[in-house]
Design a protein around this motif. Structure first.
Motif, PDB file in Angstrom:
ATOM      1  N   ILE A 132       0.842  -1.206   0.000  1.00  0.00           N
ATOM      2  CA  ILE A 132       0.000   0.000   0.000  1.00  0.00           C
ATOM      3  C   ILE A 132       0.874   1.252   0.000  1.00  0.00           C
ATOM      4  CG2 ILE A 132      -1.601   1.337   1.414  1.00  0.00           C
ATOM      5  CD1 ILE A 132      -2.871  -1.357   2.214  1.00  0.00           C
ATOM      6  N   ALA A 133       1.925   1.237   0.837  1.00  0.00           N
ATOM      7  CA  ALA A 133       2.818   2.398   0.913  1.00  0.00           C
ATOM      8  C   ALA A 133       3.503   2.642  -0.426  1.00  0.00           C
ATOM      9  CB  ALA A 133       3.859   2.185   2.008  1.00  0.00           C
ATOM     10  N   LEU A 134       3.815   1.556  -1.129  1.00  0.00           N
ATOM     11  CA  LEU A 134       4.493   1.703  -2.419  1.00  0.00           C
ATOM     12  C   LEU A 134       3.524   2.085  -3.534  1.00  0.00           C
ATOM     13  CD1 LEU A 134       6.818  -1.443  -2.373  1.00  0.00           C
ATOM     14  CD2 LEU A 134       7.583   0.920  -2.419  1.00  0.00           C
ATOM     15  N   GLY A 135       2.245   1.778  -3.348  1.00  0.00           N
ATOM     16  CA  GLY A 135       1.334   1.866  -4.484  1.00  0.00           C
ATOM     17  C   GLY A 135       0.221   2.901  -4.382  1.00  0.00           C
ATOM     18  N   PHE A 136       0.080   3.551  -3.208  1.00  0.00           N
ATOM     19  CA  PHE A 136      -1.091   4.424  -3.066  1.00  0.00           C
ATOM     20  C   PHE A 136      -1.007   5.628  -3.993  1.00  0.00           C
ATOM     21  CE2 PHE A 136       0.097   8.325  -0.830  1.00  0.00           C
ATOM     22  CZ  PHE A 136       1.401   8.018  -0.456  1.00  0.00           C
ATOM     23  N   ASN A 137       0.225   6.042  -4.380  1.00  0.00           N
ATOM     24  CA  ASN A 137       0.333   7.203  -5.275  1.00  0.00           C
ATOM     25  C   ASN A 137       0.971   6.813  -6.601  1.00  0.00           C
ATOM     26  OD1 ASN A 137       2.889   6.753  -4.448  1.00  0.00           O
ATOM     27  ND2 ASN A 137       3.272   8.796  -3.652  1.00  0.00           N
ATOM     28  N   LEU A 138       0.665   5.584  -7.011  1.00  0.00           N
ATOM     29  CA  LEU A 138       1.295   4.998  -8.190  1.00  0.00           C
ATOM     30  C   LEU A 138       1.279   5.962  -9.376  1.00  0.00           C
ATOM     31  CD1 LEU A 138       2.424   2.115  -8.873  1.00  0.00           C
ATOM     32  CD2 LEU A 138       0.315   1.790 -10.129  1.00  0.00           C
ATOM     33  N   LEU A 139       0.118   6.515  -9.672  1.00  0.00           N
ATOM     34  CA  LEU A 139       0.017   7.436 -10.797  1.00  0.00           C
ATOM     35  C   LEU A 139      -0.359   8.831 -10.305  1.00  0.00           C
ATOM     36  CD1 LEU A 139       0.305   7.056 -13.838  1.00  0.00           C
ATOM     37  CD2 LEU A 139      -2.169   6.838 -13.982  1.00  0.00           C
ATOM     38  N   SER A 140      -1.037   8.856  -9.148  1.00  0.00           N
ATOM     39  CA  SER A 140      -1.528  10.141  -8.649  1.00  0.00           C
ATOM     40  C   SER A 140      -0.371  11.056  -8.245  1.00  0.00           C
ATOM     41  CB  SER A 140      -2.482   9.928  -7.479  1.00  0.00           C
ATOM     42  OG  SER A 140      -1.910   9.043  -6.544  1.00  0.00           O
ATOM     43  N   ALA A 141       0.775  10.476  -7.848  1.00  0.00           N
ATOM     44  CA  ALA A 141       1.922  11.323  -7.480  1.00  0.00           C
ATOM     45  C   ALA A 141       2.322  12.179  -8.667  1.00  0.00           C
ATOM     46  CB  ALA A 141       3.091  10.461  -7.033  1.00  0.00           C
ATOM     47  N   GLU A 142       2.446  11.550  -9.843  1.00  0.00           N
ATOM     48  CA  GLU A 142       2.823  12.288 -11.043  1.00  0.00           C
ATOM     49  C   GLU A 142       1.761  13.310 -11.430  1.00  0.00           C
ATOM     50  OE1 GLU A 142       4.065   9.084 -11.163  1.00  0.00           O
ATOM     51  OE2 GLU A 142       5.940   9.135 -12.295  1.00  0.00           O
ATOM     52  N   ARG A 143       0.496  12.909 -11.192  1.00  0.00           N
ATOM     53  CA  ARG A 143      -0.583  13.852 -11.517  1.00  0.00           C
ATOM     54  C   ARG A 143      -0.493  15.062 -10.600  1.00  0.00           C
ATOM     55  NH1 ARG A 143      -5.094  10.754 -11.065  1.00  0.00           N
ATOM     56  NH2 ARG A 143      -4.971  10.182 -13.243  1.00  0.00           N
ATOM     57  N   GLU A 144      -0.300  14.789  -9.302  1.00  0.00           N
ATOM     58  CA  GLU A 144      -0.289  15.881  -8.334  1.00  0.00           C
ATOM     59  C   GLU A 144       0.962  16.748  -8.457  1.00  0.00           C
ATOM     60  OE1 GLU A 144      -1.165  13.503  -4.907  1.00  0.00           O
ATOM     61  OE2 GLU A 144      -3.140  13.145  -5.783  1.00  0.00           O
ATOM     62  N   GLU A 145       2.069  16.140  -8.901  1.00  0.00           N
ATOM     63  CA  GLU A 145       3.284  16.933  -9.089  1.00  0.00           C
ATOM     64  C   GLU A 145       3.290  17.632 -10.448  1.00  0.00           C
ATOM     65  OE1 GLU A 145       6.685  14.474  -8.391  1.00  0.00           O
ATOM     66  OE2 GLU A 145       5.881  13.812  -6.452  1.00  0.00           O
ATOM     67  N   GLY A 146       2.264  17.354 -11.273  1.00  0.00           N
ATOM     68  CA  GLY A 146       2.150  18.032 -12.562  1.00  0.00           C
ATOM     69  C   GLY A 146       3.032  17.445 -13.648  1.00  0.00           C
ATOM     70  N   ILE A 147       3.615  16.271 -13.400  1.00  0.00           N
ATOM     71  CA  ILE A 147       4.516  15.669 -14.381  1.00  0.00           C
ATOM     72  C   ILE A 147       3.725  14.885 -15.438  1.00  0.00           C
ATOM     73  CG2 ILE A 147       6.518  14.135 -14.645  1.00  0.00           C
ATOM     74  CD1 ILE A 147       7.116  14.652 -11.683  1.00  0.00           C
ATOM     75  N   LEU A 148       2.524  14.468 -15.042  1.00  0.00           N
ATOM     76  CA  LEU A 148       1.754  13.567 -15.903  1.00  0.00           C
ATOM     77  C   LEU A 148       1.464  14.127 -17.305  1.00  0.00           C
ATOM     78  CD1 LEU A 148       0.879  10.721 -15.617  1.00  0.00           C
ATOM     79  CD2 LEU A 148      -1.305  11.468 -14.720  1.00  0.00           C
ATOM     80  N   PRO A 149       1.103  15.430 -17.447  1.00  0.00           N
ATOM     81  CA  PRO A 149       0.836  15.919 -18.815  1.00  0.00           C
ATOM     82  C   PRO A 149       2.020  15.711 -19.752  1.00  0.00           C
ATOM     83  CG  PRO A 149       0.070  17.515 -17.216  1.00  0.00           C
ATOM     84  CD  PRO A 149       0.797  16.458 -16.440  1.00  0.00           C
ATOM     85  N   LEU A 150       3.221  16.017 -19.254  1.00  0.00           N
ATOM     86  CA  LEU A 150       4.401  15.852 -20.093  1.00  0.00           C
ATOM     87  C   LEU A 150       4.654  14.374 -20.393  1.00  0.00           C
ATOM     88  CD1 LEU A 150       6.076  18.055 -21.224  1.00  0.00           C
ATOM     89  CD2 LEU A 150       7.754  17.725 -19.418  1.00  0.00           C
ATOM     90  N   LEU A 151       4.381  13.534 -19.398  1.00  0.00           N
ATOM     91  CA  LEU A 151       4.593  12.092 -19.556  1.00  0.00           C
ATOM     92  C   LEU A 151       3.613  11.527 -20.579  1.00  0.00           C
ATOM     93  CD1 LEU A 151       6.484  10.049 -18.184  1.00  0.00           C
ATOM     94  CD2 LEU A 151       4.619   9.482 -16.636  1.00  0.00           C
TER      95      LEU A 151
END
Lengths: 459, 235
Positions: A149-168
């Motif tokens: 759970i600790a490894l996976g709770f922000n699996l994709l949301s971390a990138e979304r919240e840090e704003g990296i996801l659009p570029l990715l």
């Protein structure tokens, strides 16, 4: 596939710099090692205890030989002489202690009524029993999901919240590839840790490397996969990290704590087991009443069970051992249905839990590990049956002395039956857990992949 | 004539708001199309529709002749994107971020080439080896520009790319756009900067409340006239 490995390698670099996660993995490794240490020392302690029992019996015999220097009445010997029914652990029990802490690993037996001896146990701290064992199975079943759970709770949301996801996501890579690579990296990490701990445990406990190694590892892998399946579904649900964390911890609480507790309560209600107190009182009343009942009545009831002693001398003395043991025996007879109902009830509860274990993979994995290690309830019941047979054989050994009024000589001690029972692994039971786990893993991954077909929101 | 970017009756309706109303737009190779408009006018929605980040309610967006909704992955090989606020992996260096995003786009550059892309985008060479976590917004923006350039895409989608850049860096960015346009790249840029739009754009479009209300070639107007035109539409 090339992109998959690029992302996989990038995950390793992200992980390396996330100090908290590295620390958490180290912590899990440390608790796992402690779990192995705990399990192996506990089993070593039990083994040491069991190994000391023959010496206790020998000393007891020596004392009796001093007390009764010449030929003795077997009744005296049966009364003062104690022997042990011993339950030797399987080596695998070191990794999954199961019920070996709650249930005694030996029972001290005399020729007296069996049932007030069979359920006697050493005193133990009930709080410690309640919290359970800190063995490797505990670490795998309860703590590894928390790491996942600790490894996976922000699996994709971390990138979304840090704003990296659009570029990715502006790169030609599919959502399944991104999530798949992230999941695969964490899976490799967790399976590496769990596999390492399992192998360490197997070596430490000096386990025979039989077919059970594969079953243990298969259970571990499928159980971890189950939790990754949950992470996949939650990830594909595309909520914020905070919502994911709450949802995942909720699932953990539900499947690891709540469902097992409720199942325990429900099963206890659905499969009632007679109270041990009732059994104890019945047996005590029967045995203590034996002093006041006419001897002929007691003996006639006893002879109905053992017609072969019917033609022995009629009792005219105020006290004679064969009469004493006869009403002890009748005490056991009186509670035999209750004892059988108790054992059946426990087995029925176990069977019901086995049937319902698809409700919680934690129950499934735990009971499969216990079955594999021969540390579960059926093994304990088998030990109790074995101890009962042993007590029967003690009676069969002493009754000819008592009823033929033969003298018990020092040489007869060596002819007294001895008992030994070793846990048998229930590999079939353990393997029954695999298809259920596999099915739930397939269902979760199916659902997760289905949800992932929806476009990933970059913001 | 093949357009690199095309919108056909593109429409995006949210539950509470019409974000884009029947957009028809063609952008040819070498064109720099600047979208002007207030916040919420639909500029970003348009770019997000071309990226496939947002699904159209009706109509279709095409990149290099491919419909975005049908080829969501394929189209991303043809376009590069610079968001208003470029965010990168903070624990990786600028160089490592560029290497990662380039390799995801299918390019494998040697380290000196990567460094060239970064310095060309205006990033000081000494900063390239520092963790991005220590960068200012403008520096991250420059790494974003390098990532876009290194992708050698036919289409550039820019959502206020010069925000956070100082005037000198903005000017260099305009130079870069002109150079890419000369190589046949089509650029769609959302911006608030009327003067830069006039200076670098080949055409400007003015958006209001989800509608593209006017499109003019920049050669037909000077900056003052464009500003006047813009202000007329906003009242």
């Amino acid at each position: 596939m090339r992109v998959f490995w690029i992302l996989f390698a990038a995950e390793w670099r992200h992980f390396r710099t996330a100090r908290g996660l590295v620390l958490l993995c180290g912590l899990l490794l440390a608790t796992g090692v402690y779990g192995i240490y705990y399990g192996t020392t506990e089993i070593a302690r039990q083994r040491q205890q069991l190994a000391a029992l023959p010496e206790l019996t020998r000393r007891n015999v020596d004392e009796l030989k001093v007390k009764f220097p010449g030929p003795a009445d077997a009744g005296d010997i049966g009364y003062y002489h104690s022997t042990f029914a011993v339950h030797h652990p399987d080596a695998w029990a070191a990794l999954s202690l199961g019920l070996r802490d709650v249930n005694p690993s030996y029972v001290k037996l005399r020729l007296l009524g069996l049932h007030n001896q069979l359920y006697a146990t050493d005193n133990a701290n009930p709080l410690k029993l309640l919290s359970g064992n800190f063995d490797l199975a505990f670490v795998l079943v309860y703590l590894v999901p928390l790491l996942i759970i600790a490894l996976g709770f922000n699996l994709l949301s971390a990138e979304r919240e840090e704003g990296i996801l659009p570029l990715l996501l502006a790169q030609p890579i599919g959502a399944t590839t991104v999530v798949g690579a992230k999941l695969a990296f964490r899976l490799t990490l967790v399976l590496g840790l769990a596999g390492l701990l399992s192998l360490l445990g197997m070596l430490w406990a000096r386990l025979p490397l039989d077919g059970r190694v594969a079953t243990w590892l298969a259970l571990t892998v499928l159980y971890c996969l189950f939790w990754f399946g949950v992470v996949l579904v939650i990830t594909a649900w595309q909520r914020t990290s905070a919502v994911n964390a709450v949802a995942l911890l909720g699932v953990w609480l539900l499947l690891v704590v709540l469902v097992p507790s409720l199942l325990n309560l429900g099963v206890a209600a659905a499969r009632p087991v007679p109270q041990g107190l009732e059994l104890t009182i019945r047996q005590r009343e029967e045995i203590h009443g034996g002093w006041d009942r006419p001897k002929t009545e007691t003996m006639n009831r006893f002879f109905a069970l053992y017609p072969q002693w019917r033609d022995t001398a009629t009792i005219r003395e105020r006290f004679v051992w064969r009469w004493y043991y006869a009403f002890q025996h009748l005490g056991d007879q009186a509670v035999a249905p209750l004892a059988a109902a108790y054992a059946h009830g426990l087995q029925a509860r176990y069977d019901l839990v086995e049937r319902l274990n698809w409700l919680s993979p934690a129950i499934n994995a735990q009971s499969s590990f216990n079955a594999l290690a021969g540390s579960d309830l059926p093994t304990h019941l088998a030990f109790q049956r074995s101890a009962t047979h042993y007590h029967d054989s003690l009676r069969a050994f002493y009754y000819p002395f008592l009823f033929r009024q033969a003298e018990f000589t020092h040489a007869d001690y060596a002819r007294e039956p001895r008992h030994s029972f070793t846990s048998l692994a229930e590999v079939a039971t353990a393997r029954r857990g695999l298809p259920t786990l596999l099915l739930s893993v397939a269902a979760l991954f199916g659902l997760g992949l289905l949800l992932l077909r929806r476009p990933i929101a970059p913001r | 004539m093949t357009y690199l970017l095309e919108a056909r009756s593109l429409r995006k309706q949210y539950a509470d708001k019409l974000a884009l109303r029947e957009l028809n737009l063609q952008i040819a190779p070498g064109e720099i199309f600047c979208l002007l408009g207030q916040n919420g006018a639909g500029k970003s929605t348009t770019i997000n529709l071309f990226l496939g980040f947002v699904q159209p309610t009706s109509g279709a967006a095409f990149v290099n002749g491919l419909e975005v909704a049908v080829h969501p992955l394929e189209i991303k090989k043809h376009l590069a994107y610079i968001p208003e606020n470029v965010m990168l992996y903070p624990h990786l260096t600028g160089l490592e971020n560029l290497a990662l995003f380039s390799s995801l786009a299918g390019f494998k550059y040697p380290a000196p080439a990567l460094l060239d892309y970064l310095t060309d985008a205006g990033l000081p060479a000494e900063a390239a080896g520092r963790r991005v976590g220590t960068y200012s917004k403008g520096m991250r923006q420059k790494v974003g520009i390098a990532i876009a350039v290194a992708k050698h895409a036919k289409v550039l989608l820019l959502d206020e790319p010069t925000s956070g850049l100082d005037p000198k860096a903005s000017n260099e960015f305009s130079e870069l756009l002109r150079r890419l346009s000369g190589q046949g790249t089509a650029v769609l840029m959302a911006t608030h900067d009327i003067f830069r739009a006039k200076e670098v754009g080949t055409r400007v479009g003015i958006m209001r409340e989800g509608e593209l209300v006017d499109v003019r070639p920049t050669t037909a107007l000077n900056a003052r006239e464009l500003e006047q035109l813009y202000l007329t539409y906003m009242h």
